[in-house]
Design an enzyme around this catalytic site. Structure first.
Site, PDB file in Angstrom:
ATOM      1  N   VAL A  95     -24.567  30.674  75.815  1.00 47.63           N
ATOM      2  CA  VAL A  95     -25.459  31.293  74.793  1.00 47.63           C
ATOM      3  C   VAL A  95     -25.069  31.613  73.396  1.00 47.63           C
ATOM      4  CG1 VAL A  95     -26.838  32.293  76.805  1.00 47.63           C
ATOM      5  CG2 VAL A  95     -25.025  33.477  75.793  1.00 47.63           C
ATOM      6  N   SER A  96     -25.909  31.556  72.429  1.00 45.91           N
ATOM      7  CA  SER A  96     -25.343  31.540  71.150  1.00 45.91           C
ATOM      8  C   SER A  96     -24.939  32.859  70.775  1.00 45.91           C
ATOM      9  CB  SER A  96     -26.348  31.195  70.224  1.00 45.91           C
ATOM     10  OG  SER A  96     -26.797  29.856  70.541  1.00 45.91           O
ATOM     11  N   THR A  97     -25.112  34.123  71.066  1.00 44.10           N
ATOM     12  CA  THR A  97     -24.827  35.343  70.817  1.00 44.10           C
ATOM     13  C   THR A  97     -24.422  36.178  72.092  1.00 44.10           C
ATOM     14  OG1 THR A  97     -26.799  36.316  70.657  1.00 44.10           O
ATOM     15  CG2 THR A  97     -26.043  35.142  68.714  1.00 44.10           C
TER      16      THR A  97
END
Length: 186
Positions: A8-10
């Protein structure tokens, strides 16, 4: 061995939906990280690529989890193929161990590249029209008061480019441009 890569990106995002979607593959080893895909320099991705061996299969939920661009995706798939490792994408239902999977991946790569080129062309056309209408001025030039002083400190080796860029709160390419412009004006 069945290996899963989940990203996931964050930190705020939750990877539970990917974990759940990949459970059906009887995963032996999980590699999970919370980091942007803006480049391929991701610790768990690198660990996974080093860990995987000939005959292993890597499972991902979808292509966007492993690569941000078609170019990166195809480079990763090629590296996996060279090591005899297969890639299975859950969402796209593509398995590179099959001839159909290889064909589909190649077609997806070509279509994505075509779409990207069209997007860039439309963007250039839009900018050209905006310039004609006086609505697009480009990025404002960066002005640094007393740049001569900073430049002299750099030339006297009091600080290097990285330190100078940090002190001026600009990027290295911007600093290089400012130095080039300053030297041309001398």
């Amino acid at each position: 061995m069945n290996i899963a890569y989940v990203r996931v990106s964050t930190v705020e995002q939750n990877e539970a939906w990917q974990l759940e979607a990949l459970k059906k593959y009887n995963i032996d080893k999980w590699f999970t990280e919370k980091v942007s895909a803006k480049d391929t320099n991701r610790p768990e991705l690198k660990n996974m690529l080093e860990f995987a061996r000939t005959g292993d299969t890597i499972y991902i939920h979808d292509f966007s989890r492993i690569a941000r661009s078609t170019k990166d995706l195809l480079a990763i798939v090629e590296a996996l193929e060279n090591k005899g490792i297969y890639l299975v994408s859950n969402k796209e239902n593509i398995d590179t161990s099959t001839p159909t999977g290889k064909l589909m991946l190649t077609m997806i790569g070509a279509i994505n590249e075509f779409e990207r080129q069209n997007l860039l062309e439309r963007q250039r056309e839009g900018i050209a029209i905006a310039k004609q209408n006086g609505k697009y001025k480009g990025k404002k030039a960066i002005q640094i008061d007393n740049f001569e002083e900073y430049y002299n400190r750099y030339k006297q080796r009091e600080l290097n480019k990285v330190q100078l860029a940090k002190e001026l709160n600009i990027t290295r390419p911007t600093l290089d441009k400012l130095i080039k412009e300053h030297e041309a004006a001398l």
